[in-house]
Write a protein that holds these residues in place. Structure first.
Motif, PDB file in Angstrom:
ATOM      1  N   TYR A 129       0.894  -1.169   0.000  1.00  0.00           N
ATOM      2  CA  TYR A 129       0.000   0.000   0.000  1.00  0.00           C
ATOM      3  C   TYR A 129       0.929   1.214   0.000  1.00  0.00           C
ATOM      4  O   TYR A 129       1.404   1.639   1.057  1.00  0.00           O
ATOM      5  CB  TYR A 129      -0.855   0.031   1.273  1.00  0.00           C
ATOM      6  N   HIS A 171     -15.887  -7.921   3.763  1.00  0.00           N
ATOM      7  CA  HIS A 171     -16.329  -9.031   2.918  1.00  0.00           C
ATOM      8  C   HIS A 171     -16.058 -10.360   3.621  1.00  0.00           C
ATOM      9  O   HIS A 171     -15.481 -10.386   4.716  1.00  0.00           O
ATOM     10  CB  HIS A 171     -15.611  -8.987   1.554  1.00  0.00           C
ATOM     11  N   ASP A 173     -14.429 -14.270   2.500  1.00  0.00           N
ATOM     12  CA  ASP A 173     -13.794 -15.015   1.413  1.00  0.00           C
ATOM     13  C   ASP A 173     -14.334 -16.435   1.331  1.00  0.00           C
ATOM     14  O   ASP A 173     -13.598 -17.380   1.011  1.00  0.00           O
ATOM     15  CB  ASP A 173     -12.277 -15.001   1.588  1.00  0.00           C
ATOM     16  N   GLN A 219      -7.323 -17.236   7.966  1.00  0.00           N
ATOM     17  CA  GLN A 219      -6.599 -16.351   7.055  1.00  0.00           C
ATOM     18  C   GLN A 219      -5.619 -15.539   7.891  1.00  0.00           C
ATOM     19  O   GLN A 219      -5.863 -15.334   9.090  1.00  0.00           O
ATOM     20  CB  GLN A 219      -7.579 -15.394   6.361  1.00  0.00           C
ATOM     21  N   VAL A 221      -2.389 -12.216   7.868  1.00  0.00           N
ATOM     22  CA  VAL A 221      -1.564 -11.196   7.235  1.00  0.00           C
ATOM     23  C   VAL A 221      -0.257 -11.122   7.997  1.00  0.00           C
ATOM     24  O   VAL A 221      -0.250 -10.901   9.207  1.00  0.00           O
ATOM     25  CB  VAL A 221      -2.263  -9.809   7.287  1.00  0.00           C
ATOM     26  N   GLY A 233      -4.912  -0.929   5.904  1.00  0.00           N
ATOM     27  CA  GLY A 233      -4.695  -2.350   6.174  1.00  0.00           C
ATOM     28  C   GLY A 233      -5.976  -2.998   6.657  1.00  0.00           C
ATOM     29  O   GLY A 233      -7.081  -2.451   6.480  1.00  0.00           O
ATOM     30  N   THR A 234      -5.792  -4.139   7.287  1.00  0.00           N
ATOM     31  CA  THR A 234      -6.938  -4.990   7.603  1.00  0.00           C
ATOM     32  C   THR A 234      -7.902  -4.372   8.613  1.00  0.00           C
ATOM     33  O   THR A 234      -7.481  -3.765   9.594  1.00  0.00           O
ATOM     34  CB  THR A 234      -6.441  -6.336   8.191  1.00  0.00           C
ATOM     35  N   TRP A 294      -7.128 -14.558  11.487  1.00  0.00           N
ATOM     36  CA  TRP A 294      -8.562 -14.533  11.773  1.00  0.00           C
ATOM     37  C   TRP A 294      -9.242 -15.755  11.169  1.00  0.00           C
ATOM     38  O   TRP A 294      -8.764 -16.328  10.197  1.00  0.00           O
ATOM     39  CB  TRP A 294      -9.216 -13.225  11.283  1.00  0.00           C
ATOM     40  N   HIS A 300     -14.357  -9.307   7.389  1.00  0.00           N
ATOM     41  CA  HIS A 300     -13.131  -8.514   7.469  1.00  0.00           C
ATOM     42  C   HIS A 300     -12.980  -7.753   6.162  1.00  0.00           C
ATOM     43  O   HIS A 300     -13.748  -7.970   5.219  1.00  0.00           O
ATOM     44  CB  HIS A 300     -11.925  -9.444   7.678  1.00  0.00           C
ATOM     45  N   GLY A 301     -11.984  -6.908   6.089  1.00  0.00           N
ATOM     46  CA  GLY A 301     -11.781  -6.168   4.851  1.00  0.00           C
ATOM     47  C   GLY A 301     -10.558  -5.303   4.958  1.00  0.00           C
ATOM     48  O   GLY A 301      -9.599  -5.659   5.648  1.00  0.00           O
ATOM     49  N   THR A 302     -10.605  -4.162   4.322  1.00  0.00           N
ATOM     50  CA  THR A 302      -9.416  -3.321   4.312  1.00  0.00           C
ATOM     51  C   THR A 302      -9.776  -1.853   4.354  1.00  0.00           C
ATOM     52  O   THR A 302     -10.910  -1.468   4.052  1.00  0.00           O
ATOM     53  CB  THR A 302      -8.558  -3.648   3.072  1.00  0.00           C
ATOM     54  N   ARG A 311       2.558   0.382   3.419  1.00  0.00           N
ATOM     55  CA  ARG A 311       2.241  -0.884   4.084  1.00  0.00           C
ATOM     56  C   ARG A 311       2.877  -2.010   3.276  1.00  0.00           C
ATOM     57  O   ARG A 311       2.721  -2.055   2.045  1.00  0.00           O
ATOM     58  CB  ARG A 311       0.724  -1.066   4.122  1.00  0.00           C
ATOM     59  N   PHE A 315       0.036 -12.201   2.472  1.00  0.00           N
ATOM     60  CA  PHE A 315      -1.161 -12.952   2.890  1.00  0.00           C
ATOM     61  C   PHE A 315      -0.869 -14.455   2.918  1.00  0.00           C
ATOM     62  O   PHE A 315      -0.061 -14.959   2.146  1.00  0.00           O
ATOM     63  CB  PHE A 315      -2.316 -12.693   1.924  1.00  0.00           C
TER      64      PHE A 315
HETATM   65  O1  LIG Z   1      -5.333  -7.029   4.900  1.00  0.00           O
HETATM   66  C1  LIG Z   1      -6.079  -6.460   4.144  1.00  0.00           C
HETATM   67  O2  LIG Z   1      -5.903  -5.326   3.743  1.00  0.00           O
HETATM   68  C2  LIG Z   1      -7.329  -7.150   3.673  1.00  0.00           C
HETATM   69  C3  LIG Z   1      -7.167  -8.607   3.622  1.00  0.00           C
HETATM   70  C4  LIG Z   1      -8.335  -9.271   3.024  1.00  0.00           C
HETATM   71  O3  LIG Z   1      -9.363  -8.695   2.841  1.00  0.00           O
HETATM   72  C5  LIG Z   1      -8.240 -10.658   2.651  1.00  0.00           C
HETATM   73  O4  LIG Z   1      -7.171 -11.271   2.802  1.00  0.00           O
HETATM   74  O5  LIG Z   1      -9.256 -11.191   2.199  1.00  0.00           O
END
Ligand SMILES: O=C(O)CCC(=O)C(=O)O
Length: 469
Positions: A129, A171, A173, A219, A221, A233-234, A294, A300-302, A311, A315
């Motif tokens: 980022y 969102h 996944d 999941q 980060v 970020g997350t 998590w 979750h999202g960003t 950043r 992942f």
């Molecule tokens: O860490 C992030 O910015 C978002 C991560 C995320 O949405 C994902 O891994 O699905």
């Protein structure tokens, strides 16, 4: 918040061995909130190496891009809007090595509730980022011409906005309805993964092809530069996983035949739902070297970058070998699926009652519309006849008709309520070990091609499913 440094959220130490109090606290936190941050997983030198590998990849893949010259940063050829490095996973030796880190493996085993030798990790991408809030001087060179054209006040401040890192969102996944139902579509999809494509897309696709009976899925980060709130970020919705079933019932109308849940800003219902989740969300800021994990059932999202720091994150996903690649679905673990929800389990099709209620509501709405239409037609006829007295009688008749109709609908709803649940979906012949073998063969090819193969440790061989078990 971290009591030692309010810039970051609470985090826990993880040790490659031992079962100490910190780990128990970390597990309790994860169970309650659905996420946890492990600190000091990567050393300073590992972080520096990783950051270098990420910038190097960006420089090699994006002509004109130079890490030291922010004025060239708009040239970063990211895949998608979230700063993602590439479409498929990265097999860069440094990034592969991060996936076999001992502390990471211990943290994943802890939250998955299995021994380390039952953990399988995924191969995914990394993200940069880019800092969007650097001073004008840092962007100046590239912007000279633009600034000459646009001399108005404020134009300079917008420079970094040219590579905004996507809108703030939440969102899932996975498709939570399918996940709960053990959808045959997902099982068939997972079975059909060949992992043979040149861009290794199946390693990304497998992330979403999961159902509860495959056992717990998480999941994560891995974070390689201090990541404060404004750096983007997350974001997570703490505790969401404990209400997943309830949420799915309440938002059954949002169910779509895709293996994820995203919310469109153009659809009122979806936008409202996302706004409600965002209101409850928490931005997870963390130190360099930390890992956020998590459960996959956590919304979750960003959040985009709005700062002077970039950043740098990688992942990863993890699941259990016995659950996701076992000979039978759900043969490993306790079948809890890792949601840790404690929500009431329901037999058969968990949504049969919701489906019946939705059908009854639709039927009631249709009947009400029909009744309204009849009333309007009668009114129209009366008007034509100009007969005021008889109109009153007609209205009474119509009211009686409508009451009868409502009574019938109520009876129908009662009947539907007591219908037995729909049968469980047809059984898909599951090929977990076969999939793991195909995955291992393809992975070896990618790791050899990138030069990472020689660096795979015995722990890595186990985590990557390369050990022939
Ligand atoms: O860490 C992030 O910015 C978002 C991560 C995320 O949405 C994902 O891994 O699905």
């Amino acid at each position: 918040m971290d009591p030692e440094d309010p810039r970051f959220v609470m985090s826990f130490d993880i040790h490659a061995s031992g079962n100490d109090t910190q780990q128990q606290l970390a597990l309790a936190f994860f169970t309650k909130y659905g996420f946890v941050v492990f600190r000091d997983v990567f050393t300073e030198s590992e972080c520096a190496k990783t950051v270098d590998a990420m910038w190097s990849y960006a420089e090699q893949s994006s002509p004109g891009f130079l890490r030291a010259e922010p004025s060239t940063w708009s040239k970063y050829q990211s895949s998608g809007k979230y700063g993602l490095s590439l479409r498929g996973p990265s097999f860069d030796p440094v990034l592969v090595n991060n996936r076999q880190n001992e502390k990471l493996a211990a943290g994943l085993a802890l939250v998955l509730g299995v021994p380390v030798d039952d953990v399988i990790v995924g191969h995914d991408r990394f993200t940069i980022y880019r800092a969007t809030g650097l001073d004008d001087s840092e962007y100046q060179q590239q912007q000279v011409e633009k600034e000459e054209e646009e001399e108005e006040e404020g134009a300079k401040a917008e420079v970094g906005k040219q590579f905004l890192t996507g809108r703030k969102n939440v969102h899932l996944d996975l498709n939570p309805w399918w996940w709960l139902e053990a959808s045959p579509d997902i099982l068939t999809g997972a079975n059909s993964l060949q992992y043979a494509h040149a861009d290794a897309q199946d390693f990304i696709k497998e992330n979403n092809l999961v159902v509860k009976s495959m056992g717990p899925q998480v999941q994560a980060v891995m974070n390689f530069a201090n990541n404060e709130d404004g750096d983007g970020g997350t974001v997570v919705v703490p505790g969401f996983h404990r209400h997943l079933l309830q949420w799915c019932k309440q938002h059954y109308a949002l169910r779509k035949p895709v293996p994820f849940v995203t919310f469109s800003a153009r659809n009122d219902q979806e936008r409202e739902c996302e706004e409600a989740l965002l209101e409850q969300s928490l931005r997870v800021s963390m130190r360099a070297g930390s890992v956020l994990v998590w459960t996959q059932t956590l919304a979750h999202g960003t959040q985009p970058n709005n700062s002077k720091s970039s950043r740098m994150a990688q992942f990863i996903k993890a699941c259990t070998r016995s659950g996701a690649f076992g000979a039978r679905i759900g043969s490993g673990g306790d079948g809890d699926g890792g949601s840790g929800s404690g929500e009431e389990e329901e037999p058969g099709n968990v949504f049969s009652a919701v489906i019946a209620a939705a059908a009854a509501a639709a039927a009631a709405a249709k009947a009400a519309q029909e009744a309204k239409k009849i009333m309007e037609e009668e009114k129209e006829k009366e008007k034509k006849r100009g007969d005021g007295g008889s109109m009153q009688m007609q209205q009474q008749k119509q009211q009686q008709k409508q009451q009868q109709k409502q009574k019938r609908q109520k009876q129908q709803q009662q009947q539907q309520k007591h219908q037995p649940p729909a049968p469980a979906p047809a059984c898909v012949s599951w090929d977990g070990p076969g999939r793991l073998a195909r995955r291992a063969a393809a992975l070896e090819v990618h790791l050899r091609a990138s030069g990472a193969w020689e660096g795979v440790t015995p722990l890595g061989a186990s985590l990557f499913g390369l050990d022939g078990r």
